[in-house]
Design an enzyme around this catalytic site. Structure first.
Site, mmCIF file in Angstrom:
data_model
loop_
_atom_site.group_PDB
_atom_site.id
_atom_site.type_symbol
_atom_site.label_atom_id
_atom_site.label_comp_id
_atom_site.label_asym_id
_atom_site.label_seq_id
_atom_site.Cartn_x
_atom_site.Cartn_y
_atom_site.Cartn_z
ATOM 1 N N LYS A 150 0.844 -1.202 0.000
ATOM 2 C CA LYS A 150 0.000 0.000 0.000
ATOM 3 C C LYS A 150 0.882 1.256 0.000
ATOM 4 O O LYS A 150 0.685 2.160 -0.778
ATOM 5 C CB LYS A 150 -0.940 -0.021 1.211
ATOM 6 C CG LYS A 150 -1.834 1.182 1.271
ATOM 7 C CD LYS A 150 -2.850 1.081 2.395
ATOM 8 C CE LYS A 150 -3.590 2.410 2.524
ATOM 9 N NZ LYS A 150 -4.542 2.413 3.620
ATOM 10 N N GLU A 177 10.691 -4.665 4.310
ATOM 11 C CA GLU A 177 10.773 -6.079 3.924
ATOM 12 C C GLU A 177 10.423 -6.266 2.448
ATOM 13 O O GLU A 177 11.121 -6.956 1.697
ATOM 14 C CB GLU A 177 9.797 -6.921 4.763
ATOM 15 C CG GLU A 177 10.106 -6.990 6.241
ATOM 16 C CD GLU A 177 9.430 -5.881 7.045
ATOM 17 O OE1 GLU A 177 9.162 -4.794 6.482
ATOM 18 O OE2 GLU A 177 9.196 -6.110 8.247
ATOM 19 N N GLY A 236 -4.861 -1.795 4.946
ATOM 20 C CA GLY A 236 -4.053 -2.932 4.483
ATOM 21 C C GLY A 236 -4.678 -4.280 4.804
ATOM 22 O O GLY A 236 -4.767 -5.164 3.953
ATOM 23 N N ARG A 237 -5.167 -4.441 6.041
ATOM 24 C CA ARG A 237 -5.701 -5.756 6.427
ATOM 25 C C ARG A 237 -7.122 -5.978 5.929
ATOM 26 O O ARG A 237 -7.721 -7.014 6.193
ATOM 27 C CB ARG A 237 -5.615 -5.930 7.954
ATOM 28 C CG ARG A 237 -6.214 -4.805 8.750
ATOM 29 C CD ARG A 237 -5.811 -4.880 10.220
ATOM 30 N NE ARG A 237 -6.238 -3.703 10.972
ATOM 31 C CZ ARG A 237 -5.544 -2.569 11.042
ATOM 32 N NH1 ARG A 237 -4.405 -2.450 10.407
ATOM 33 N NH2 ARG A 237 -5.991 -1.552 11.756
ATOM 34 N N GLU A 280 -4.285 -6.421 15.035
ATOM 35 C CA GLU A 280 -3.781 -5.129 14.554
ATOM 36 C C GLU A 280 -4.900 -4.077 14.623
ATOM 37 O O GLU A 280 -4.663 -2.903 14.838
ATOM 38 C CB GLU A 280 -3.210 -5.247 13.135
ATOM 39 C CG GLU A 280 -2.320 -4.075 12.763
ATOM 40 C CD GLU A 280 -1.552 -4.260 11.465
ATOM 41 O OE1 GLU A 280 -2.130 -4.046 10.398
ATOM 42 O OE2 GLU A 280 -0.361 -4.625 11.510
ATOM 43 N N HIS A 284 -4.371 -32.507 19.104
ATOM 44 C CA HIS A 284 -3.221 -33.268 19.617
ATOM 45 C C HIS A 284 -2.101 -32.345 20.071
ATOM 46 O O HIS A 284 -0.965 -32.785 20.241
ATOM 47 C CB HIS A 284 -2.735 -34.242 18.542
ATOM 48 C CG HIS A 284 -3.773 -35.269 18.220
ATOM 49 N ND1 HIS A 284 -3.901 -36.440 18.941
ATOM 50 C CD2 HIS A 284 -4.766 -35.264 17.308
ATOM 51 C CE1 HIS A 284 -4.919 -37.129 18.459
ATOM 52 N NE2 HIS A 284 -5.466 -36.445 17.469
ATOM 53 N N LYS A 298 9.712 -0.519 13.599
ATOM 54 C CA LYS A 298 10.219 -0.205 12.252
ATOM 55 C C LYS A 298 11.285 0.878 12.324
ATOM 56 O O LYS A 298 12.342 0.785 11.704
ATOM 57 C CB LYS A 298 9.082 0.343 11.376
ATOM 58 C CG LYS A 298 8.053 -0.640 10.882
ATOM 59 C CD LYS A 298 7.124 0.102 9.892
ATOM 60 C CE LYS A 298 5.843 -0.660 9.654
ATOM 61 N NZ LYS A 298 4.874 0.109 8.856
HETATM 62 O O1 F6P Z 1 2.487 -3.955 9.873
HETATM 63 C C1 F6P Z 1 1.975 -2.712 9.550
HETATM 64 C C2 F6P Z 1 1.439 -2.660 8.160
HETATM 65 O O2 F6P Z 1 1.270 -1.310 7.860
HETATM 66 C C3 F6P Z 1 0.142 -3.431 7.959
HETATM 67 O O3 F6P Z 1 -0.961 -2.755 8.410
HETATM 68 C C4 F6P Z 1 0.178 -3.605 6.482
HETATM 69 O O4 F6P Z 1 -0.763 -4.558 6.043
HETATM 70 C C5 F6P Z 1 1.608 -4.036 6.307
HETATM 71 O O5 F6P Z 1 2.337 -3.225 7.215
HETATM 72 C C6 F6P Z 1 2.159 -3.875 4.926
HETATM 73 O O6 F6P Z 1 2.132 -2.536 4.511
HETATM 74 P P1 F6P Z 1 2.272 -2.156 3.003
HETATM 75 O O7 F6P Z 1 1.148 -2.765 2.251
HETATM 76 O O8 F6P Z 1 2.222 -0.654 2.978
HETATM 77 O O9 F6P Z 1 3.593 -2.677 2.517
#
Ligand code: F6P
Length: 544
Positions: free
Chosen positions: A205, A211, A265-266, A351, A382, A510
């Site tokens: 987003k 990452e 995002g979620r 979250e 189990h 972060k």
């Molecule tokens: O972990 C925080 C967060 O902002 C989530 O809410 C989001 O889904 C994820 O990082 C990934 O963010 P992006 O889509 O901006 O890479």
């Protein structure tokens, strides 16, 4: 204090009622109320939600519904659907429902559903090009594999849904997901693939996530090393609300899919973040997924609170969380293809509602989101069900299964469902000392042996569960199930008076990681910070 007097009195009434509830006994409740299953079950489309195995009576529900009304839940539901900027800390609407709406939804004077339809038309074109092989890589070969690079909401939703809908998947392309900044994740996926036939989707987003960008850059280098730098662009698409950054990365306009700041995002799998889903199962199935979610939206928006599946789930969660002190909630899919549902819901619920500050900026006065955990049945049985049955804590659980399976092993399906029904029965009804004694006597144990064994074999029961039965795991039912959990999460945020749509709690880690990285990569002297962190860094530098 964030409660209005009305809200406060509703909480107080529930506290008083909870003193009685300590004596609720599910055996007695079922015996006293022959119609309990029917009255406490809610059908929603083809999905059945059974709430009858909860430590709740009509009075409990009545009081929870008073609380919901005192907290203005019906008004909040309308504000959500109308696109009000209820995400106040980011000054945004939370309009994931517009992504599956067929009616116009206006935001700032603009019908956003028209934008969504244009985006979906672009997805459709892109998918057709990949499937037909008209979209090709640098060496002019069609794509056999697609790797989605994203994390959190840009990974969990598409990864979960692609796995859940595997029986609907096309033979090609095969979908892969890379999220972790641990290089082992990318390396493990790439070792199975050929650069010539691999397409990457960079889903982010913000297009700033460390990452995702690290993995995307490395993937680009992998393509460039095999096919040359000029070929790399043909192997990438991007899904983002920050198109400028994606263009800078080298994504061409025809492979750039935008979404909007009003999609959290979620909550984004319904947007172009769902491109991997569409590529894997086809647009017609992606549309079905949206239809299922839309049906749940309609149910949530228009069904009276007392027969409203997400509302009841949310309120019962509050009942255990805030009155019984339940700090965890188990998600137990009796369906291997829903294996990743607990993980998906961890982000959705924790979250969204793992917050300690109320909407007005004051500290909350009661517990917010519980810890969500789970595993597919029967594996969990189990592993951790011992604690669910005989532990000292109450852990409410959702059991989810499908009436019909996609596989060809009918006996397996019957065994799976037998375990589902047996577990919810055992959790609710338990096994009394008298029943245990009868069993032990029948096994020939003497008095002394029975006295020793008996306490360990008693099951207290009264462990609450919701049973959710889907007809089958098809795109429609899955869409409805996910939307159900989205709305349940929102309901709880309203009860707790928190903003479900921001996530400031992920920022500090972060920021610190960004500052720490140069120290790990080079030989910079340690910055002033706590002795533990610096001691660990020093140990790492010595032993790397
Ligand atoms: O972990 C925080 C967060 O902002 C989530 O809410 C989001 O889904 C994820 O990082 C990934 O963010 P992006 O889509 O901006 O890479």
């Amino acid at each position: 204090m964030t409660d209005s007097p009305g809200v406060l009195s509703a909480w107080q009434a529930l506290h008083d009622h909870h003193r009685l509830a300590a004596g609720f006994n599910l055996r007695e409740l079922f015996a006293a109320e022959p119609g309990r299953f029917e009255r406490f079950s809610v059908p929603c489309g083809d999905i059945l939600f059974d709430y009858s195995k909860h430590l709740a009576t009509d009075d409990t529900l009545r009081l929870l519904l008073v609380l919901a009304r005192q907290c203005a839940l019906p008004e909040w539901i309308e504000r959500l659907f109308r696109g009000e900027r209820i995400n106040t800390t980011e000054n945004r609407a939370a309009l994931h429902t517009a992504l599956r709406s067929r009616e116009p939804v206006t935001l700032d004077g603009r019908n956003v559903v028209a934008d969504v339809e244009n985006m979906r038309a672009a997805m459709r074109r892109f998918c057709a090009e990949v499937w037909s092989g008209t979209r090709r890589g640098g060496s002019d070969r069609a794509f056999s594999d697609v790797v989605n690079i994203g994390i959190g909401g840009s990974d969990l939703g598409p990864a979960f849904v692609c796995e859940a809908l595997a029986p609907y998947a096309r033979v090609q392309p095969r979908l892969h997901f890379v999220s972790n900044v641990d290089g082992a994740h990318l390396a493990g996926v790439l070792q199975e693939l050929a650069p010539e036939t691999t397409l990457f989707i960079v889903a982010s987003k913000t297009f700033t996530t460390q990452e995702t960008l690290a993995n995307a850059r490395m993937a680009r280098a992998w393509i460039a090393a095999a096919l040359g730098d000029s070929a790399a662009g043909r192997h990438f698409a991007a899904v983002t609300a920050n198109p400028a950054a994606a263009r800078e990365f080298g994504i061409g306009a025809e492979a750039l899919f935008e979404f909007w700041d009003w999609v959290g995002g979620r909550f984004s799998l319904w947007s172009a973040v769902g491109l991997p889903i569409a590529l894997a199962v086809g647009m017609e199935h992606f549309d079905e997924l949206l239809s299922g979610a839309r049906e749940m939206d309609q149910h949530f928006r228009s069904t009276p609170l007392g027969r409203n599946a997400p509302v009841l789930a949310g309120l019962l969660g509050v009942w255990y969380n805030n009155f019984f002190g339940a700090a965890a909630h188990a998600v137990l899919p009796y369906d291997q293809r829903l294996r990743r549902l607990p993980e998906y819901l961890q982000q959705l619920e924790m979250e969204s509602n793992g917050k300690r500050i109320a909407r007005d900026g004051t500290p909350v006065t009661r517990a917010t989101a519980p810890v969500i955990f789970g595993a597919p049945g029967t594996n969990g049985q189990h592993a951790f069900y011992q604690l669910l049955h005989q532990g000292t804590r109450i852990v409410p659980a959702d059991f989810i299964a499908c009436c019909r399976s996609h596989h060809e092993f009918p006996r397996h399906h019957a065994m799976l469902l037998a375990n589902f029904f047996a577990q919810t029965q055992a959790l609710a009804m338990g096994k009394t000392a008298t029943e245990v004694e009868v069993d032990l006597k029948a096994q020939g144990l003497d008095r002394a042996q029975i006295a020793r064994a008996l306490p360990h074999r008693v099951f207290p029961g009264d462990r609450p569960t919701t049973s959710i039965l889907l007809p089958t795991l098809d795109p429609r039912a899955l869409g409805a199930l996910i939307a159900f959990y989205e709305h349940k999460t929102f309901v709880q945020s309203v009860m707790w008076n928190i903003n479900a749509f921001d996530q400031w709690g992920v920022e500090l880690g972060k920021e610190l990681a960004g500052r720490l990285l140069p120290e790990l990569e080079g030989d910079l002297p340690a910055a002033p910070r706590d002795a533990s962190t610096n001691g660990l860094i020093a140990h790492f530098r010595k032993h790397r």
